[in-house]
Motif scaffolding. Structure first.
Motif, mmCIF file in Angstrom:
data_model
loop_
_atom_site.group_PDB
_atom_site.id
_atom_site.type_symbol
_atom_site.label_atom_id
_atom_site.label_comp_id
_atom_site.label_asym_id
_atom_site.label_seq_id
_atom_site.Cartn_x
_atom_site.Cartn_y
_atom_site.Cartn_z
ATOM 1 N N VAL A 198 26.312 45.574 77.455
ATOM 2 C CA VAL A 198 27.474 44.682 77.390
ATOM 3 C C VAL A 198 28.799 45.438 77.329
ATOM 4 N N VAL A 199 28.758 46.744 77.461
ATOM 5 C CA VAL A 199 30.000 47.522 77.433
ATOM 6 C C VAL A 199 30.024 48.493 78.614
ATOM 7 N N ARG A 200 31.208 49.019 78.857
ATOM 8 C CA ARG A 200 31.386 50.033 79.892
ATOM 9 C C ARG A 200 32.266 51.146 79.335
ATOM 10 N N THR A 201 32.217 52.291 79.978
ATOM 11 C CA THR A 201 33.109 53.393 79.645
ATOM 12 C C THR A 201 33.999 53.685 80.841
ATOM 13 N N SER A 202 35.226 54.118 80.563
ATOM 14 C CA SER A 202 36.134 54.481 81.654
ATOM 15 C C SER A 202 35.966 55.929 82.095
ATOM 16 N N PHE A 203 35.156 56.705 81.374
ATOM 17 C CA PHE A 203 34.903 58.090 81.781
ATOM 18 C C PHE A 203 33.939 58.104 82.963
ATOM 19 N N PRO A 204 34.255 58.817 84.033
ATOM 20 C CA PRO A 204 33.345 58.885 85.177
ATOM 21 C C PRO A 204 31.990 59.478 84.782
ATOM 22 N N THR A 205 30.972 59.086 85.528
ATOM 23 C CA THR A 205 29.631 59.606 85.282
ATOM 24 C C THR A 205 29.644 61.134 85.352
#
Length: 610
Positions: free
Chosen positions: A241-248
């Motif tokens: 239910v969440v995301r990160t703005s740091f690229p993979t």
């Protein structure tokens, strides 16, 4: 950690080397080298000053097998960053295969040591023991905490080197194990932050920050630990239910092993090439995640600068972070709301100097409908209230002259206890409420407080919902659930699926878990921070108690609120400086920081917005 087995008989002298601000001191407490080979449990060490670093002692020459096992266990509780001293108790091969970061097993007391096999002759080069105890919790490889129970038993095997004649451990369980008090001394809970992946908070354009609590070693460069943990991504429970703005693939630049702010409280974070091509908006969100995370750990970071290679990606100061992302409610509550003795919705200013309540503007404050509970939207423009008999839910505007209209929801329950719970507003302007009608119990959501309610799927729910509180981030929900004569506080993950903007979302609450496993009966609760709740309940066979609880089931540091008997409802907010407020036998009472409960006025069902 003397609270675990303080004063137990037969404990040998202990030595540890520690560094404090005033210099180097010797402490009694970490690595123990008993003088004899008698078998005994390893006591948890007495709690030390949290600013003092404690280091283990290596094994002595010709140490007996029991000394090797107990010395190794106590080395696990030291502040050695890479457990290099603990590895000296292992054979070379065992040291290479042992992974201390795989998990941390927390026992009620320090682990006991039971003889398992002494060989068939007096002189033997192989010995086996079993580590024993009662499980309390486990911290996994992602540093996520989860309560545990039951007995613990793990084998440890020792061998004597044929050349040196020194005993060493050659087989052992992965991870580390220690008593509860040693765990509390060595580890601390810190929130790292990601963004809700399914919507923005309310009508604002900023993403909603969501706290993800993890446990890190307290005195082993926690700042760098937290940055690495943030870059590694959210824990499994929150990941959907969440995301990160740091690229993979983003990580600290090669060779960067520690991060330290400068004397202006600015922190530079060098990242690898995976982050080199991010745009300005994405970089600002990355910096916001870092600021939220690090300020939860320490006030010593006012600004972060992200770099990749020789390029500066972006800089974000504390004063600008609210322009990038919303953490918790967007605004500090202006009013406290409750039901007065005329069954109206009233409000009073949130300041401690205020004790005078006035009816809210609009129909809910006029008293035409008798009411028993209320919830106010986070922007304080609207309110949802349940009728005095628990049958009907009304939603009205908090504007003078506004009308109430027909109920937006009606329960078919035959008794007040079988009808509607108090409502709760989420971060998107939707109203949540549970209908407890025995023939058709449901958790419901009314989008923007109107229309046909959405039935929320709760496949793991075992019991009847008594209370509903949605977190400010909109992706977690707290439920008091009754089953038989017991009630529990459960935390669930809100999952939203919506194919197109025109479709109604499909909602479900997944992976319910207990936030207060030690409480037998929960009376009431409220969110009191990004990952903390205040809970009123009863321990097994005990009296009513009030405490703070983390969403992962751990107990946060710091004192519990001052005790007060007869509490029926409680409310709190994530903003510092606003007191706890409760409905008790004395009416509406509040708890200023560092003081005792004070009577405010008559009334019931107090709530802050949310």
């Amino acid at each position: 950690m003397g609270a675990d087995r303080e004063g137990s008989a037969g404990r040998g002298p202990m030595r540890a080397l520690a560094y404090a601000a005033c210099g180097v001191v010797l402490l009694a407490g970490c690595a123990s080298m008993p003088d004899s080979g008698d078998l005994r449990g390893v006591d948890s060490t007495a709690r030390q000053d949290t600013q003092v670093r404690v280091f283990a002692m290596p094994p002595q020459d010709n140490a007996q097998p029991a000394d090797i096992v107990s010395g190794f266990l106590e080395a696990l509780t030291s502040d050695d960053p890479n457990y290099s001293t603990a590895r000296q108790y292992l054979t070379k091969q065992a040291s290479q295969t042992w992974k201390p970061g795989l998990s941390s097993t927390v026992l009620a007391d320090g682990p006991g040591i039971d003889t398992n096999h002494l060989g068939g002759r007096e002189e033997t080069d192989d010995l086996s023991y079993t580590l024993t105890g009662t499980r309390v919790a486990r911290v996994d490889e992602q540093q996520a905490y989860s309560p545990a129970s039951g007995s613990y038993a793990a084998p440890v095997h020792l061998t004597r080197d044929k050349k040196t004649k020194q005993w060493r451990i050659d087989r052992l369980p992965q991870g580390v194990v220690m008593g509860k008090s040693d765990f509390q001394r060595n580890y601390m809970s810190v929130n790292k932050y990601y963004f809700a992946s399914n919507a923005t908070a309310g009508t604002a354009s900023q993403p909603a920050a969501v706290a993800d609590p993890v446990y890190v070693r307290r005195r082993v460069d926690p700042m760098t630990q937290m940055v690495n943990s943030l870059l590694n991504g959210p824990t499994n429970w929150l990941d959907r239910v969440v995301r990160t703005s740091f690229p993979t693939g983003t990580a600290l630049a090669k060779g960067v092993t520690t991060l330290t702010p400068d004397d202006q409280n600015n922190l530079t974070v060098p990242l690898n090439k995976s982050a080199a091509r991010v745009g300005a908006n994405q970089c600002s969100e990355m910096a916001a995640q870092l600021l939220f995370t690090l300020q939860n750990l320490t006030p010593a970071v006012d600004q972060v600068e992200l770099r990749s290679g020789n390029a500066r990606l972006c800089t974000l100061a504390e004063g600008r972070v609210d322009n990038v992302a919303a953490r918790g409610s967007a605004e500090q509550p202006t009013y406290l709301y409750f039901i007065d003795n005329k069954s109206r919705v009233v409000r009073m200013a949130t300041g401690l100097d205020s004790s005078k309540a006035a009816p809210v503007p609009g129909a809910l404050g006029e008293g035409a409908k008798a009411l028993r509970s209320v919830a106010v939207s986070r922007d304080e423009d609207s309110a949802a209230a349940v009728s005095g008999d628990g049958k009907n839910l009304y939603v009205g505007s908090l504007v003078s002259g506004s009308s109430l209209g027909d109920p937006v929801l009606t329960s078919k329950g035959k008794t007040e206890q079988d009808r509607l719970t108090a409502p709760s507003w989420d971060a998107y302007g939707d109203v949540w409420v549970a209908d407890r009608a025995p023939g058709d119990p449901r958790l419901l959501v009314l989008e923007q407080g109107k229309g046909e309610p959405i039935v929320v799927k709760t496949p793991e729910l075992d019991g009847r919902i008594q209370e509903v509180r949605v977190a400010a981030d909109g992706v977690r929900i707290a439920l008091v659930v009754a089953k038989g004569d017991k009630s529990s506080l459960l935390i669930g993950r809100i999952e939203r699926r919506q194919e197109t903007a025109e479709d109604r979302p499909a909602l479900s609450v997944a992976e319910l878990r207990s936030a207060t496993p030690e409480l037998e009966d929960v009376t009431t609760m409220s969110w009191a921070g990004d990952s903390r709740l205040v809970v009123v309940g009863r321990e097994q066979g005990g009296l009513q108690t009030m405490r703070y609880a983390q969403v992962d089931g751990s107990t946060p540091e710091g004192p519990a609120p001052a005790a007060l008997s007869g509490i029926k409802e409680i409310t709190a907010t994530e903003f510092d400086g606003l007191p706890l407020v409760a409905y008790s036998e004395d009416g509406i009472v509040r708890l200023p920081s560092g003081e005792q409960w004070q009577k405010v006025t008559d009334g019931e069902a107090p709530v802050y917005p949310g």
